[in-house]
Design a protein around this motif. Structure first.
Motif, PDB file in Angstrom:
ATOM      1  N   SER B 211       0.746  -1.165  -0.094  1.00  0.00           N
ATOM      2  CA  SER B 211      -0.079   0.045  -0.009  1.00  0.00           C
ATOM      3  C   SER B 211       0.722   1.134  -0.167  1.00  0.00           C
ATOM      4  CB  SER B 211      -0.859   0.078   1.311  1.00  0.00           C
ATOM      5  OG  SER B 211      -0.611   0.709   2.328  1.00  0.00           O
ATOM      6  N   ARG B 212       2.067   1.212   0.516  1.00  0.00           N
ATOM      7  CA  ARG B 212       3.016   2.198   0.480  1.00  0.00           C
ATOM      8  C   ARG B 212       3.357   2.772  -1.085  1.00  0.00           C
ATOM      9  NH1 ARG B 212       5.399   3.031   5.787  1.00  0.00           N
ATOM     10  NH2 ARG B 212       6.642   4.980   4.997  1.00  0.00           N
ATOM     11  N   TRP B 213       3.148   1.812  -1.980  1.00  0.00           N
ATOM     12  CA  TRP B 213       3.465   2.365  -3.341  1.00  0.00           C
ATOM     13  C   TRP B 213       2.220   3.009  -4.226  1.00  0.00           C
ATOM     14  CZ3 TRP B 213       7.899   1.694  -1.272  1.00  0.00           C
ATOM     15  CH2 TRP B 213       8.207   0.509  -1.047  1.00  0.00           C
ATOM     16  N   GLY B 214       1.098   2.961  -3.311  1.00  0.00           N
ATOM     17  CA  GLY B 214      -0.119   3.484  -4.030  1.00  0.00           C
ATOM     18  C   GLY B 214      -0.012   4.609  -4.618  1.00  0.00           C
ATOM     19  N   PRO B 215       0.407   5.763  -3.906  1.00  0.00           N
ATOM     20  CA  PRO B 215       0.768   7.012  -4.459  1.00  0.00           C
ATOM     21  C   PRO B 215       1.620   7.032  -5.625  1.00  0.00           C
ATOM     22  CG  PRO B 215       1.144   7.161  -2.225  1.00  0.00           C
ATOM     23  CD  PRO B 215       0.995   5.747  -2.547  1.00  0.00           C
ATOM     24  N   TYR B 216       2.708   6.281  -5.644  1.00  0.00           N
ATOM     25  CA  TYR B 216       3.536   6.323  -6.814  1.00  0.00           C
ATOM     26  C   TYR B 216       3.127   5.420  -8.033  1.00  0.00           C
ATOM     27  CZ  TYR B 216       6.062   7.309  -2.446  1.00  0.00           C
ATOM     28  OH  TYR B 216       6.379   7.743  -1.393  1.00  0.00           O
ATOM     29  N   VAL B 217       2.284   4.625  -7.863  1.00  0.00           N
ATOM     30  CA  VAL B 217       1.649   3.794  -8.536  1.00  0.00           C
ATOM     31  C   VAL B 217       0.467   4.891  -9.443  1.00  0.00           C
ATOM     32  CG1 VAL B 217      -0.162   2.094  -9.241  1.00  0.00           C
ATOM     33  CG2 VAL B 217       1.865   1.426  -7.889  1.00  0.00           C
ATOM     34  N   ASN B 218      -0.226   5.548  -8.738  1.00  0.00           N
ATOM     35  CA  ASN B 218      -1.288   6.314  -9.288  1.00  0.00           C
ATOM     36  C   ASN B 218      -0.647   7.542 -10.161  1.00  0.00           C
ATOM     37  OD1 ASN B 218      -1.306   9.005  -7.884  1.00  0.00           O
ATOM     38  ND2 ASN B 218      -2.423   7.833  -6.143  1.00  0.00           N
ATOM     39  N   HIS B 219       0.598   7.844  -9.551  1.00  0.00           N
ATOM     40  CA  HIS B 219       1.222   9.056 -10.417  1.00  0.00           C
ATOM     41  C   HIS B 219       1.729   8.500 -11.714  1.00  0.00           C
ATOM     42  CE1 HIS B 219       2.205  11.734  -6.648  1.00  0.00           C
ATOM     43  NE2 HIS B 219       0.871  11.790  -6.777  1.00  0.00           N
ATOM     44  N   ILE B 220       2.226   7.302 -11.465  1.00  0.00           N
ATOM     45  CA  ILE B 220       2.805   6.721 -12.752  1.00  0.00           C
ATOM     46  C   ILE B 220       1.578   6.663 -13.701  1.00  0.00           C
ATOM     47  CG2 ILE B 220       3.251   4.571 -13.894  1.00  0.00           C
ATOM     48  CD1 ILE B 220       5.213   3.673 -11.476  1.00  0.00           C
ATOM     49  N   GLY B 221       0.387   6.405 -13.351  1.00  0.00           N
ATOM     50  CA  GLY B 221      -0.909   6.136 -14.179  1.00  0.00           C
ATOM     51  C   GLY B 221      -1.091   7.594 -14.795  1.00  0.00           C
ATOM     52  N   LEU B 222      -1.034   8.540 -14.083  1.00  0.00           N
ATOM     53  CA  LEU B 222      -1.373  10.015 -14.542  1.00  0.00           C
ATOM     54  C   LEU B 222      -0.133  10.225 -15.561  1.00  0.00           C
ATOM     55  CD1 LEU B 222      -2.026  11.975 -11.338  1.00  0.00           C
ATOM     56  CD2 LEU B 222      -3.826  11.186 -12.938  1.00  0.00           C
ATOM     57  N   ILE B 223       1.074  10.011 -15.278  1.00  0.00           N
ATOM     58  CA  ILE B 223       2.211  10.318 -16.208  1.00  0.00           C
ATOM     59  C   ILE B 223       1.839   9.637 -17.601  1.00  0.00           C
ATOM     60  CG2 ILE B 223       4.520   9.979 -16.771  1.00  0.00           C
ATOM     61  CD1 ILE B 223       4.360  12.106 -14.798  1.00  0.00           C
ATOM     62  N   ILE B 224       1.398   8.437 -17.538  1.00  0.00           N
ATOM     63  CA  ILE B 224       1.153   7.536 -18.681  1.00  0.00           C
ATOM     64  C   ILE B 224       0.139   8.303 -19.446  1.00  0.00           C
ATOM     65  CG2 ILE B 224       0.461   5.432 -19.603  1.00  0.00           C
ATOM     66  CD1 ILE B 224       1.921   4.172 -17.458  1.00  0.00           C
ATOM     67  N   PHE B 225      -1.080   8.687 -18.750  1.00  0.00           N
ATOM     68  CA  PHE B 225      -2.201   9.384 -19.575  1.00  0.00           C
ATOM     69  C   PHE B 225      -1.643  10.984 -20.163  1.00  0.00           C
ATOM     70  CE2 PHE B 225      -5.595  12.365 -19.537  1.00  0.00           C
ATOM     71  CZ  PHE B 225      -6.781  11.386 -19.908  1.00  0.00           C
ATOM     72  N   LEU B 226      -0.767  11.423 -19.452  1.00  0.00           N
ATOM     73  CA  LEU B 226      -0.485  12.880 -19.797  1.00  0.00           C
ATOM     74  C   LEU B 226       0.388  12.270 -21.037  1.00  0.00           C
ATOM     75  CD1 LEU B 226       0.452  14.940 -16.581  1.00  0.00           C
ATOM     76  CD2 LEU B 226      -1.635  15.182 -18.330  1.00  0.00           C
ATOM     77  N   PHE B 227       1.311  11.234 -21.130  1.00  0.00           N
ATOM     78  CA  PHE B 227       2.007  11.006 -22.251  1.00  0.00           C
ATOM     79  C   PHE B 227       1.213  10.686 -23.430  1.00  0.00           C
ATOM     80  CE2 PHE B 227       3.916   7.626 -24.613  1.00  0.00           C
ATOM     81  CZ  PHE B 227       4.947   7.995 -24.995  1.00  0.00           C
ATOM     82  N   GLY B 228       0.127  10.090 -23.119  1.00  0.00           N
ATOM     83  CA  GLY B 228      -0.732   9.495 -24.164  1.00  0.00           C
ATOM     84  C   GLY B 228      -1.394  10.853 -24.786  1.00  0.00           C
ATOM     85  N   VAL B 229      -1.787  11.828 -24.095  1.00  0.00           N
ATOM     86  CA  VAL B 229      -2.379  13.086 -24.607  1.00  0.00           C
ATOM     87  C   VAL B 229      -1.264  13.750 -25.371  1.00  0.00           C
ATOM     88  CG1 VAL B 229      -3.238  15.355 -23.891  1.00  0.00           C
ATOM     89  CG2 VAL B 229      -3.955  13.308 -22.729  1.00  0.00           C
ATOM     90  N   MET B 230      -0.098  13.760 -24.946  1.00  0.00           N
ATOM     91  CA  MET B 230       0.752  14.528 -25.826  1.00  0.00           C
ATOM     92  C   MET B 230       1.312  13.468 -27.067  1.00  0.00           C
ATOM     93  SD  MET B 230       4.276  15.512 -23.486  1.00  0.00           S
ATOM     94  CE  MET B 230       5.275  14.343 -24.230  1.00  0.00           C
ATOM     95  N   LEU B 231       1.087  12.429 -27.305  1.00  0.00           N
ATOM     96  CA  LEU B 231       1.458  11.536 -28.243  1.00  0.00           C
ATOM     97  C   LEU B 231       0.516  11.847 -29.447  1.00  0.00           C
ATOM     98  CD1 LEU B 231       3.612   9.348 -28.379  1.00  0.00           C
ATOM     99  CD2 LEU B 231       1.614   7.737 -28.228  1.00  0.00           C
ATOM    100  N   ARG B 232      -0.590  12.551 -29.072  1.00  0.00           N
ATOM    101  CA  ARG B 232      -1.823  12.635 -30.146  1.00  0.00           C
ATOM    102  C   ARG B 232      -1.168  13.802 -31.195  1.00  0.00           C
ATOM    103  NH1 ARG B 232      -6.614  15.252 -27.812  1.00  0.00           N
ATOM    104  NH2 ARG B 232      -7.911  13.575 -28.962  1.00  0.00           N
ATOM    105  N   MET B 233      -0.045  14.712 -30.901  1.00  0.00           N
ATOM    106  CA  MET B 233       0.463  15.587 -31.664  1.00  0.00           C
ATOM    107  C   MET B 233       1.299  15.033 -32.610  1.00  0.00           C
ATOM    108  SD  MET B 233       1.405  18.277 -28.620  1.00  0.00           S
ATOM    109  CE  MET B 233      -0.218  18.918 -27.508  1.00  0.00           C
ATOM    110  N   MET B 234       1.812  13.670 -32.391  1.00  0.00           N
ATOM    111  CA  MET B 234       2.426  13.098 -33.416  1.00  0.00           C
ATOM    112  C   MET B 234       1.678  12.452 -34.737  1.00  0.00           C
ATOM    113  SD  MET B 234       5.515  12.431 -31.922  1.00  0.00           S
ATOM    114  CE  MET B 234       6.305  11.085 -32.638  1.00  0.00           C
ATOM    115  N   PRO B 235       2.298  12.827 -36.054  1.00  0.00           N
ATOM    116  CA  PRO B 235       1.324  12.432 -37.043  1.00  0.00           C
ATOM    117  C   PRO B 235       1.001  10.882 -37.120  1.00  0.00           C
ATOM    118  CG  PRO B 235       3.550  13.229 -37.709  1.00  0.00           C
ATOM    119  CD  PRO B 235       3.457  13.566 -36.333  1.00  0.00           C
ATOM    120  N   GLY B 236      -0.138  10.692 -37.483  1.00  0.00           N
ATOM    121  CA  GLY B 236      -0.435   9.083 -37.551  1.00  0.00           C
ATOM    122  C   GLY B 236      -0.969   8.647 -36.337  1.00  0.00           C
ATOM    123  N   PHE B 237      -1.018   9.232 -35.327  1.00  0.00           N
ATOM    124  CA  PHE B 237      -1.792   8.727 -34.197  1.00  0.00           C
ATOM    125  C   PHE B 237      -3.141   9.194 -34.097  1.00  0.00           C
ATOM    126  CE2 PHE B 237       2.423   7.808 -32.516  1.00  0.00           C
ATOM    127  CZ  PHE B 237       2.068   6.623 -31.818  1.00  0.00           C
TER     128      PHE B 237
END
Lengths: 394, 552
Positions: B211-237
């Motif tokens: 349970s101590r890793w919970g905060p870090y896991v959810n932060h990773i989820g958010l980072i992945i989400f933001l990365f995905g949002v950034m990726l749409r600027m790449m052509p083809g996505f």
């Protein structure tokens, strides 16, 4: 009696049950001698039983209406707001069984009553769904959101109780002012309900034509005597009162009139209370919270957010995005309702991080919980009725 | 900076508060406090240790929770400002100038200021995106700063701790014990699903470390989400195109090579309040018309593999599908949505060529308004030549007819009418309900007979390959939140000294009530010494002191 009539009768039953339970909870709490909980134990059980009966009737309203309309009754202002009142009571019931706190019921039930009464001021006849809403995601997305908001609102109730206990009503302070401001704004809702009901029962109607902000001719029916007139209005109803002030096209004078009537009536009620009891409302409630365990209230407030926040994330952001992708082809479009859901989420995220630091538990947390409720209500009322967007179904 | 050597001999990295090995307090502050600060296990966090170089300063800035919360609050306020007036995407104007005018005309000086400050397009503004970027950086740095030392510390934790570590825990007790106390405690703790490690005369029971890793896991989820949002600027996505498709028309789908879409028909259905809809009668009376369905029946074609490029035939039908709101057509990673419509667009107009005087008809002609031909031969040897076609006639400029759009909203025709009587031809300019004869009076005219109309579907063509990434981010976030919020990390340290005395300490990252409930069971079963909650003692003492002050 058809299903729709049965449904509205069940809502009445729930309303009356909550009303009775409010007083029983109040009596249960008030009857305690300082430092003892005997009265609470005895009467608390009666009160929660009445609440449960009301809640079952409320669920009955919800599902019979579902049956009558063929869709989850979460599709317009009346339905959503009523459901919010219901989940608020549901959230209270969960936390009551976790912590056995009648005082919470004394605060939550009247607020739920106010919310249901507020909802009833909007058109409540069963209405068909527009194409965008014809999907199971309506039930999935909106019910998750309304459950989450009901639970999150409990944290505001716990916060309010905390503040009622710690804020000293005899000393002038910012806290005393703002706490009373919360009470005053709750009375304003009463003002809205009283004003709307009065003019609706007396059958008031006044029709006007006006020129809207796109320079087009439009018509409007006032349900309250027009204090403000729409831009370049022309009265169609003869004996109606002439508006006192004409507003520019940008301002919706009809809505402004409703707001001003609510404020007038609400303020009159507020000062009547003040004059009769010669006390602030917060001070009136003070004797009810004398036995409150502050640490427990803080814990309830925090626990409610811990439960509500993940559900809110799921309903108001994740399910919302999935549905938006299906219905509108994009998962996010910065529609005002979406933005305010994000704001609500960011706010509770900030709350959870602030509580990591020392000094943010207790009174500060209580204030934050109350502000969270204000944001939820803003998203429900102001964003729906004033900031138009894709979600304005009212 | 130098490593810190503890009395037990262990070398700790600089900045450590509690010895990694034995748990002794290493700093003066810790030594003087009644309870140890157990957050991050008293480990050395980079941000609390170094503050020299510019990199240190940046790291320290973003690792602060206060800074993170401040960024959240600023974002929140900015997002709210963006809803005061509608964003430019929602206003009925498309060009920069008309948008600017719209804000000024509709909202007056407030609108002008709003537009001037760039708030009309706030969410794509440089500074808003920069704020989101800062939040992402804060998420990463604040997590790394805490996770790495915490992970190391929990991974390497020892069973035996120094008594000064134990007696500074919030839950602490000491007293006489029996010979089998440790074994009995172990049995009970195992029953309560604790992981047990023993070392010589000591025992460490631990539960829910993940349970101590919970905060870090959810932060990773958010980072992945933001990365995905950034990726749409790449052509083809990401593809976002609109397609107006008329009934009966087949068009290549924009940005979707090799696919064609045909509209078989568009349908707009409203609620009638009849049949099964009587229950809605009252609502329909109040609001008027309510739409029930928007639907385009389409056929999807794919160019056959062996077809020649550009050839109209060689298309293979893939599927027929009714596109409705909430039911997009999906194929090959693309989706086509019903978004808009235009009813009754003009399709073709039928005229009769008539003699003005005798009103005798020389035949009829039908002009296709999307794809008109140049010459129309009539039965009796007469010909109508289409000299010019103006689908959306908007007036004359320098004597030339103009068209506002290519859509047939207000068609205008410049025609030459050639009949056996007028072999030279007569010129006429025809619009709806109006005929101009620029070169003098004519003997013949085109008489409007009828018009064909059809509906047009407004479709959106979409591909978003980032969706799986966003979904993954969301899922990880939810897992992390549940992990961190609904579970907690509980530990007990028990030691038996040579003289038989038992030392007992407990810690949890939250829900002390639950920890005490576990401990009570162990205490009873293994006859451990009674424990106290030292935080409660401190609180009580403080309260008593305050009340004492108030009384005196």
């Amino acid at each position: 009696m058809n299903l729709a009539d049965l449904s509205s009768n069940l809502l009445y039953v729930a309303f009356v049950a909550y009303l009775i339970a409010t007083f029983v909870f109040g009596g249960a709490v008030k009857g305690n001698k300082e430092g003892t909980f005997n009265s609470e134990k005895r009467w608390g059980r009666v009160a929660i039983t009445i609440t449960l009966i009301g809640f079952i009737a409320n669920l009955g309203y919800f599902f019979t209406r579902w049956g009558a309309t063929g869709h989850a009754p979460l599709s317009n202002m009346f339905e959503f707001t009523t459901a919010f009142g219901m989940t608020l009571v549901g959230g209270f019931i969960i936390l009551y069984f976790l912590y056995k706190t009648p005082v919470l019921g004394m605060i939550v039930l009247p607020v739920a009553l106010l919310i249901i009464a507020f909802a009833s001021m909007f058109p409540s006849e069963v209405s068909p769904l527009i194409p965008a809403l014809q999907t199971n995601w309506l039930a999935i997305h909106v019910s998750t959101v309304v459950i989450a908001e009901g639970i999150l609102a409990i944290s505001a109730a716990a916060g309010l109780i905390y503040l009622l206990k710690v804020v000293d009503p005899t000393k002038k302070s910012k806290q005393r002012f703002w706490l009373e401001a919360i009470m005053y704004s709750l009375v304003l809702v009463v003002g809205f309900v009283v004003a709307s009901s009065f003019f609706s029962l007396t059958g008031y109607e006044a029709e006007f034509t006006y020129v809207d902000k796109e320079d087009k001719e439009a018509a409007i029916t006032y349900a309250m005597p027009p204090i403000f007139g729409m831009n370049e209005y022309v009265a169609l109803t003869d004996e109606a009162m002439a508006p006192l002030i004409e507003t520019p096209a940008l301002v919706h004078a009809g809505k402004l009139t409703t707001v001003v009537w609510s404020v007038i009536v609400g303020t009159i009620i507020y000062w009547l209370i003040r004059l009769i009891f010669r006390k602030r409302i917060a001070a009136l409630l003070k004797p009810f919270v004398k036995n409150v365990n502050l640490q427990l209230m803080d814990e309830i407030g925090y626990r409610a957010i811990i439960i509500g926040f993940p559900i809110f994330t799921l309903g108001a952001l994740i399910f919302a995005m999935i549905w938006a992708q299906i219905a509108w082809s994009r998962f996010w479009g910065w529609d005002p309702k979406e933005v305010w859901a994000l704001i609500t989420w960011l706010f509770y995220a900030a709350y959870l991080h602030l509580r990591l630091g020392k000094g943010w538990q207790g009174e500060k947390s209580a204030w934050l919980a109350v502000i969270g409720f204000v944001i939820i209500m803003f998203n429900l009322v102001v964003v729906n009725l004033i900031i138009a967007g894709l979600h304005s179904y009212a | 900076m130098e490593n810190l050597q503890c009395q037990c001999g262990h070398m700790n990295p600089p900045g450590t508060n509690l010895c990694e090995s034995c748990g002794r307090s290493l700093t003066e502050k810790e030594q003087n406090s009644k309870l140890v600060d157990m957050r991050y296990e008293g480990t050395a966090r980079r941000s609390q240790t170094y503050n020299k170089s510019i990199i240190d300063k940046i790291w320290n800035f973003f690792s602060s929770v206060k800074v993170g919360v401040s960024i959240i609050i600023v974002l929140l306020v900015a997002a709210a400002i963006g809803t005061i007036l509608p964003q430019q995407a929602f206003v009925p104007a498309t060009t920069e100038a008309t948008i600017k005018d719209y804000y000024a005309d509709t909202y007056g000086s407030i609108g002008r200021v709003y537009h001037y400050l760039g708030f009309h397009d706030l969410y794509s503004s440089f500074w808003f995106i920069a704020l989101v970027g800062m939040l992402a950086i804060s998420l990463i740095i604040a997590s790394l700063d805490r996770f790495v030392p915490l992970y190391k510390s929990l991974k390497n934790q020892r069973v035996l701790r120094h008594p000064s570590f134990m007696d500074k825990q919030r839950i602490y007790g000491s007293g006489a014990g029996a010979e089998d106390t440790l074994e009995k405690a172990e049995v009970k703790l195992k029953e309560l699903k604790y992981n047990i490690r023993t070392d010589k005369n000591g025992l460490l029971a631990e539960k829910g470390r993940f349970s101590r890793w919970g905060p870090y896991v959810n932060h990773i989820g958010l980072i992945i989400f933001l990365f995905g949002v950034m990726l749409r600027m790449m052509p083809g996505f990401y593809v976002d195109e609109s397609l107006w498709l008329r009934e009966g028309e087949t068009r290549a789908i924009p940005e979707v090579p090799g696919y064609y879409l045909e509209s078989k028909g568009f349908e707009l259905e409203n609620y009638t309040g009849e049949g099964g809809e009587e229950v809605f009668g009252e609502a329909l009376d109040r609001v008027g018309t309510v739409a029930k369905n928007y639907q385009t029946d389409v056929v999807l074609y794919q160019k056959a593999e062996d077809a020649l490029p550009g050839a109209a035939d060689g298309q293979e039908m893939v599927k027929e599908y009714p596109i409705r709101v909430n039911q997009p057509l999906k194929f090959d990673g693309y989706a086509i949505y019903q978004m808009d419509y235009r009813l009754d667009e003009l399709k073709a107009m039928t005229f009769a060529l008539t003699n003005k005087e005798t009103e005798e008809s020389l035949g009829e002609l039908t002009i296709d308004l999307i794809d008109p031909v140049d010459t129309y031969e009539l039965e009796n040897g007469a010909t109508v030549e289409l000299l010019g076609y103006y689908p959306d006639f908007s007036g004359f400029e320098d004597g030339e007819p103009q068209t506002a759009t290519p859509l047939p909203n207000n068609p205008g025709f410049l025609v030459k009418l050639i009949t056996p009587e007028t072999p030279e031809g007569e010129t006429s300019f025809i619009t709806i309900q109006n005929t101009v004869e620029p070169l003098g009076d004519n003997d013949f005219k085109l008489t409007f007979l009828s018009a064909d109309t059809r509906d047009v579907s407004g479709l959106t063509v979409r591909k978003d390959s980032t969706l799986p990434i966003l979904g993954l981010g969301g899922l990880i976030f939810m897992i992390g939140v549940a992990q961190g919020m609904y579970f907690n990390h509980r530990r007990f340290w028990i030691q038996q000294k040579a003289d038989g005395t038992i030392l007992l300490a407990g810690h949890t990252n939250k829900n002390w009530f639950g920890l005490k409930k576990d401990l009570d069971q162990v205490v009873e079963y293994a006859s451990l010494p009674a424990y106290t909650d030292q935080q409660d003692e401190i609180d009580k003492a403080e309260k008593a002191e305050k009340e004492g002050e108030a009384l005196s």
